[in-house]
Write an enzyme that holds these catalytic residues in place. Structure first.
Site, PDB file in Angstrom:
ATOM      1  N   TRP A 128       0.898  -1.328   0.052  1.00 58.46           N
ATOM      2  CA  TRP A 128      -0.035   0.228  -0.010  1.00 58.46           C
ATOM      3  C   TRP A 128       0.949   1.253   0.153  1.00 58.46           C
ATOM      4  O   TRP A 128       0.407   2.284  -0.631  1.00 58.46           O
ATOM      5  CB  TRP A 128      -0.838   0.080   1.149  1.00 58.46           C
ATOM      6  CG  TRP A 128      -1.761   1.261   1.277  1.00 58.46           C
ATOM      7  CD1 TRP A 128      -3.175   1.209   0.732  1.00 58.46           C
ATOM      8  CD2 TRP A 128      -1.592   2.427   2.087  1.00 58.46           C
ATOM      9  NE1 TRP A 128      -3.660   2.439   1.110  1.00 58.46           N
ATOM     10  CE2 TRP A 128      -2.548   3.146   1.798  1.00 58.46           C
ATOM     11  CE3 TRP A 128      -0.488   2.901   2.742  1.00 58.46           C
ATOM     12  CZ2 TRP A 128      -2.833   4.512   2.688  1.00 58.46           C
ATOM     13  CZ3 TRP A 128      -0.550   4.223   3.757  1.00 58.46           C
ATOM     14  CH2 TRP A 128      -1.795   4.912   3.366  1.00 58.46           C
ATOM     15  N   HIS A 129       2.287   1.196   0.751  1.00 61.78           N
ATOM     16  CA  HIS A 129       2.844   2.342   0.568  1.00 61.78           C
ATOM     17  C   HIS A 129       3.507   2.564  -0.642  1.00 61.78           C
ATOM     18  O   HIS A 129       4.046   3.691  -0.912  1.00 61.78           O
ATOM     19  CB  HIS A 129       3.937   2.182   1.852  1.00 61.78           C
ATOM     20  CG  HIS A 129       3.198   2.376   3.088  1.00 61.78           C
ATOM     21  ND1 HIS A 129       2.824   1.180   3.896  1.00 61.78           N
ATOM     22  CD2 HIS A 129       3.066   3.374   4.147  1.00 61.78           C
ATOM     23  CE1 HIS A 129       2.589   1.830   5.208  1.00 61.78           C
ATOM     24  NE2 HIS A 129       2.328   3.110   5.167  1.00 61.78           N
ATOM     25  N   GLY A 130       3.868   1.621  -1.466  1.00 66.90           N
ATOM     26  CA  GLY A 130       4.553   1.772  -2.556  1.00 66.90           C
ATOM     27  C   GLY A 130       4.852   0.486  -3.448  1.00 66.90           C
ATOM     28  O   GLY A 130       4.595  -0.594  -3.042  1.00 66.90           O
TER      29      GLY A 130
END
Length: 479
Positions: free
Chosen positions: A323-325
């Site tokens: 989700w962060h990258g």
């Protein structure tokens, strides 16, 4: 329109004044806030306002149809529609290049040269946040935890509400929609609390996060081979506090602005570096995001009751990492945290099997001071060192940073600055001081005469301008 810009301050002043004028006219007030929210988002990139509207329309329609469906199959079809569109759009913008690059590498490893064009898609700012916020509405209706709203305007405002649209906190529909349908009573205390939160958020961002970045973090991660292991280690600790000050500062500003407009948003942090286990950390850090993955993914795939609980935990934490990258560094970040949480759960299970009492969660109040301190320091080391993967642009850069940390101690420069070290020290002290001290300070400010309050704000503004290193965007805008 950065929060730190004059544009935003003027925008907020106009919206605040008009919102006060419309307190007794709910429809006009919601129209104002909806227009203001879309204007705010379009100031970043007007081309993606249609995407924001699409997410709102899809989940509003799916929510209505799920509630109206008489059979389970129909409900599941509409849920699948909402998931496919919402997550499909998110995947297209956020992960398409990652998958294309992976396919090229896989084919090349087989000896075949492939010329696959990498998509040049600009990531819409805040897409992860407004996607999850709109999906939480649909999922809650499907699970019977919420009822569909009959007003598309209210739902569109819930999704696009400008304090939260870029970086959260991810607000559930059952938290904000009732406040739109039945406004909270006007309260001077809420206005005062909102102002204190906004001021605190700006201090965290400009006096701590940006200063730590400029003096320690950015130089170290730009060229780790040039610096000593000590400087690189301190920079990792500095980034750990930069990230906290940056995101919690944004959350404070968002919650404060919402309070100024008459709304209450959920808190997002609970002194995360007081955690004495990685499991405890994730109950304190970015709780609106971690709570979303817990409630809708971990419990959705079985949690601890169905399937293999360790597999379910790994799936959840890898998803949090991704989700962060889109990068293998974020996959590894999720695997590390998932492994720690699984190990802690296995250890608790072993204690239970041996008939030993369960260790209390959270602050571990029954532990002696020394073991508790050891648990806190160990947890902090795990969190801080794993953040190398978070800060580095890719897995190779993270490996290069770690390699530079392991070189001979005498090698490399250590360009510590008094400002950088002092800022880090104060950040650490503020985080571990008792919260009641800040509550007393806030109450003292609110009790002070208006002239004193105004002077304090003016003095704080001048101090922030003096310490400011520019108008760096908030870190989580990239997610």
């Amino acid at each position: 329109m950065s929060f730190q810009s004059l544009h935003f301050l003027l925008f907020l002043g106009v919206v605040f004044a008009l919102n006060r004028c419309f307190l007794q006219r709910p429809d006009a007030r919601k129209n104002l806030l909806l227009v203001a929210s879309y204007y705010f988002y379009m100031c970043w990139d007007w081309r993606y306002a249609g995407l924001l509207l699409l997410m709102s329309a899809v989940n509003f329609l799916a929510g209505r149809r799920i509630q109206e469906s008489a059979d389970a199959r129909g409900r599941k079809r509409w849920l699948a529609f909402a998931l496919a569109v919402s997550l499909g759009v998110l995947a297209c913008f956020k992960y398409a290049n990652f998958f294309v690059d992976g396919a090229v590498r896989l084919v090349a490893s087989l000896g075949v040269q492939a010329d696959l064009t990498v998509l040049q898609l600009l990531l819409p700012i805040g897409i992860s946040f407004f996607t999850f916020q709109s999906l939480s509405y649909t999922l809650d209706i499907f699970r019977g935890r919420a009822r569909a709203t009959g007003s598309f305007r209210d739902f569109a405002l819930f999704v696009a509400f400008f304090p939260t649209v870029l970086s959260g906190p991810i607000t559930r529909a059952r938290q904000l929609l009732p406040q739109l349908e039945q406004p909270l009573p006007d309260s001077r205390e809420r206005l005062e609390e909102g102002l204190v939160l906004v001021l605190r958020g700006f201090v965290k961002k400009m006096a701590f996060a940006d200063v730590l970045a400029a003096h320690l973090v950015n130089p170290a991660f730009a060229a780790p081979a040039d610096y000593s292991p000590l400087f690189l280690l301190v920079a990792v600790y500095a980034f750990t506090f930069q990230l906290y000050m940056d995101l919690s500062g944004y959350t404070d500003i968002a919650r404060g602005v919402a309070k100024l407009l008459g709304f209450d948003l959920p808190t997002n942090f609970d002194r995360p570096y007081h955690a004495t286990s990685v499991s405890d950390f994730w109950q304190r850090w970015h709780t609106s995001m971690s709570g979303f993955f817990r409630d809708y993914l971990y419990f959705g795939i079985g949690g601890s009751k169905h399937g293999n609980v360790y597999v379910n935990l790994y799936v959840t934490f890898v998803a949090i990492g991704c989700w962060h990258g889109a990068g293998w560094n974020f996959v590894l970040y999720g695997l590390i945290h998932g492994s720690c949480v699984c190990l802690e759960r296995w250890r608790r299970g072993r204690r239970a099997a041996r008939g030993l009492p369960a260790e209390p969660q959270g602050a571990l109040p029954r532990l002696a001071a020394l073991p508790r301190l050891a648990a806190l320091l160990l947890t902090f080391q795990i969190i801080a060192l794993s953040r190398i993967l978070f800060r580095a642009p890719d897995l190779g850069s993270a490996a290069a940073y770690v390699a530079a940390m392991l070189k001979p101690v005498a090698a490399g420069a250590a360009p510590f600055t008094a400002v950088g070290l002092a800022t880090l020290l104060v950040a650490v002290l503020l985080h571990y001081l008792p919260p009641r001290l800040f509550e007393h300070a806030a109450r003292g400010y609110l009790r002070a005469p208006a002239v004193v309050q105004g002077g304090a704000i003016a003095g704080l503004a001048l101090a922030l301008m003096a310490f400011s290193t520019g108008t760096a965007s908030f870190i989580y805008f990239q997610f």
